[in-house]
Scaffold this motif. Structure first.
Motif, PDB file in Angstrom:
ATOM      1  N   ASP A  20       1.026  -1.135   0.338  1.00 12.92           N
ATOM      2  CA  ASP A  20       0.110   0.171  -0.172  1.00 12.92           C
ATOM      3  C   ASP A  20       1.043   1.829   0.433  1.00 12.92           C
ATOM      4  N   ALA A  21       0.420   2.408  -0.402  1.00 17.48           N
ATOM      5  CA  ALA A  21       1.848   3.523  -0.331  1.00 17.48           C
ATOM      6  C   ALA A  21       1.414   4.167   0.913  1.00 17.48           C
ATOM      7  N   PHE A  22       2.513   4.610   0.752  1.00 15.73           N
ATOM      8  CA  PHE A  22       3.073   5.259   2.110  1.00 15.73           C
ATOM      9  C   PHE A  22       3.259   4.589   3.827  1.00 15.73           C
ATOM     10  N   ILE A  23       3.304   3.656   3.671  1.00 12.32           N
ATOM     11  CA  ILE A  23       3.642   2.453   5.285  1.00 12.32           C
ATOM     12  C   ILE A  23       5.302   2.689   4.548  1.00 12.32           C
ATOM     13  N   THR A  24       5.427   3.203   6.135  1.00 11.73           N
ATOM     14  CA  THR A  24       7.127   2.608   6.203  1.00 11.73           C
ATOM     15  C   THR A  24       7.520   2.857   7.886  1.00 11.73           C
ATOM     16  N   GLU A  25       6.210   1.477   8.430  1.00 14.36           N
ATOM     17  CA  GLU A  25       6.566   1.908   9.649  1.00 14.36           C
ATOM     18  C   GLU A  25       7.240   0.528  10.094  1.00 14.36           C
ATOM     19  N   ASN A  26       8.240  -0.116   8.639  1.00  8.98           N
ATOM     20  CA  ASN A  26       9.452  -0.968   8.804  1.00  8.98           C
ATOM     21  C   ASN A  26      10.386  -0.698  10.038  1.00  8.98           C
ATOM     22  N   GLU A  27      10.579  -1.764  11.137  1.00 10.00           N
ATOM     23  CA  GLU A  27      12.108  -0.666  11.699  1.00 10.00           C
ATOM     24  C   GLU A  27      13.282  -1.317  11.199  1.00 10.00           C
ATOM     25  N   GLY A  28      13.052  -2.182  10.048  1.00  7.50           N
ATOM     26  CA  GLY A  28      14.457  -2.331   9.723  1.00  7.50           C
ATOM     27  C   GLY A  28      14.578  -0.906   9.088  1.00  7.50           C
ATOM     28  N   ARG A  29      14.472   0.128   8.465  1.00  7.51           N
ATOM     29  CA  ARG A  29      14.570   1.365   8.197  1.00  7.51           C
ATOM     30  C   ARG A  29      14.649   2.472   8.884  1.00  7.51           C
ATOM     31  N   SER A  30      15.882   2.794   8.200  1.00  9.86           N
ATOM     32  CA  SER A  30      16.096   4.420   9.306  1.00  9.86           C
ATOM     33  C   SER A  30      14.870   5.588   9.151  1.00  9.86           C
ATOM     34  N   PRO A  31      14.689   5.627  10.543  1.00 14.61           N
ATOM     35  CA  PRO A  31      13.672   7.037  10.118  1.00 14.61           C
ATOM     36  C   PRO A  31      13.319   7.857   9.734  1.00 14.61           C
ATOM     37  N   GLY A  32      12.498   8.165   8.922  1.00 10.72           N
ATOM     38  CA  GLY A  32      12.873   9.682   8.395  1.00 10.72           C
ATOM     39  C   GLY A  32      12.855   9.178   6.701  1.00 10.72           C
ATOM     40  N   LYS A  33      13.336   7.918   6.450  1.00 12.84           N
ATOM     41  CA  LYS A  33      13.937   7.896   4.997  1.00 12.84           C
ATOM     42  C   LYS A  33      12.908   6.945   4.426  1.00 12.84           C
ATOM     43  N   GLY A  34      12.615   7.435   2.952  1.00 11.40           N
ATOM     44  CA  GLY A  34      11.859   6.760   1.881  1.00 11.40           C
ATOM     45  C   GLY A  34      10.336   7.350   2.741  1.00 11.40           C
ATOM     46  N   LYS A  35       9.440   7.117   1.818  1.00 12.27           N
ATOM     47  CA  LYS A  35       8.228   7.788   1.268  1.00 12.27           C
ATOM     48  C   LYS A  35       7.532   6.638   2.105  1.00 12.27           C
ATOM     49  N   GLY A  36       7.794   5.085   1.486  1.00 16.32           N
ATOM     50  CA  GLY A  36       6.537   4.690   1.637  1.00 16.32           C
ATOM     51  C   GLY A  36       5.924   4.095   0.156  1.00 16.32           C
ATOM     52  N   LEU A  37       6.490   4.009  -0.706  1.00 14.40           N
ATOM     53  CA  LEU A  37       6.265   4.098  -2.142  1.00 14.40           C
ATOM     54  C   LEU A  37       6.495   3.271  -3.163  1.00 14.40           C
ATOM     55  N   GLY A  38       7.718   2.389  -2.728  1.00 15.25           N
ATOM     56  CA  GLY A  38       8.185   1.528  -3.664  1.00 15.25           C
ATOM     57  C   GLY A  38       7.717   0.613  -4.156  1.00 15.25           C
ATOM     58  N   LEU A  39       7.721  -0.174  -2.997  1.00 19.34           N
ATOM     59  CA  LEU A  39       6.749  -1.158  -2.823  1.00 19.34           C
ATOM     60  C   LEU A  39       4.592  -1.299  -3.284  1.00 19.34           C
ATOM     61  N   PHE A  40       4.566  -0.017  -3.910  1.00 17.90           N
ATOM     62  CA  PHE A  40       3.403   0.195  -4.034  1.00 17.90           C
ATOM     63  C   PHE A  40       3.401   0.456  -5.363  1.00 17.90           C
ATOM     64  N   VAL A  41       4.469   0.967  -5.856  1.00 24.07           N
ATOM     65  CA  VAL A  41       4.974   0.899  -7.322  1.00 24.07           C
ATOM     66  C   VAL A  41       5.450   0.141  -7.926  1.00 24.07           C
TER      67      VAL A  41
END
Length: 76
Positions: A20-41
């Motif tokens: 889904d768009a704008f999902i960024t809660e992955n703890e493996g990702r640094s806070p503030g990095k990315g917009k959560g659009l990659g897998l949506f695209v």
């Protein structure tokens, strides 16, 4: 086609909505990095071409995450 990752993995609760768009809660990702659009695209491009995309149930060692894109031989 598969993409494998050896990072921190994706938790089950995130996997359920990771495409889904704008999902960024992955703890493996640094806070503030990315917009959560990659897998949506990725999912949207796959759908437009008659393909499907999703997480594999498990990834081969040493990887922790596998995303599979299934492209039909004949366009659906």
């Amino acid at each position: 086609m598969s993409v494998l990752d050896d990072g921190n993995g994706v938790s089950d609760d995130i996997r359920a909505r990771a495409f889904d768009a704008f999902i960024t809660e992955n703890e493996g990702r640094s806070p503030g990095k990315g917009k959560g659009l990659g897998l949506f695209v990725v999912r949207r491009c796959a759908e437009l071409n008659g393909a499907t995309v999703g997480f594999a149930s498990s990834a081969p060692s040493p990887y922790v995450t596998e995303v599979d894109v299934r492209i039909p031989l004949v366009r659906a």
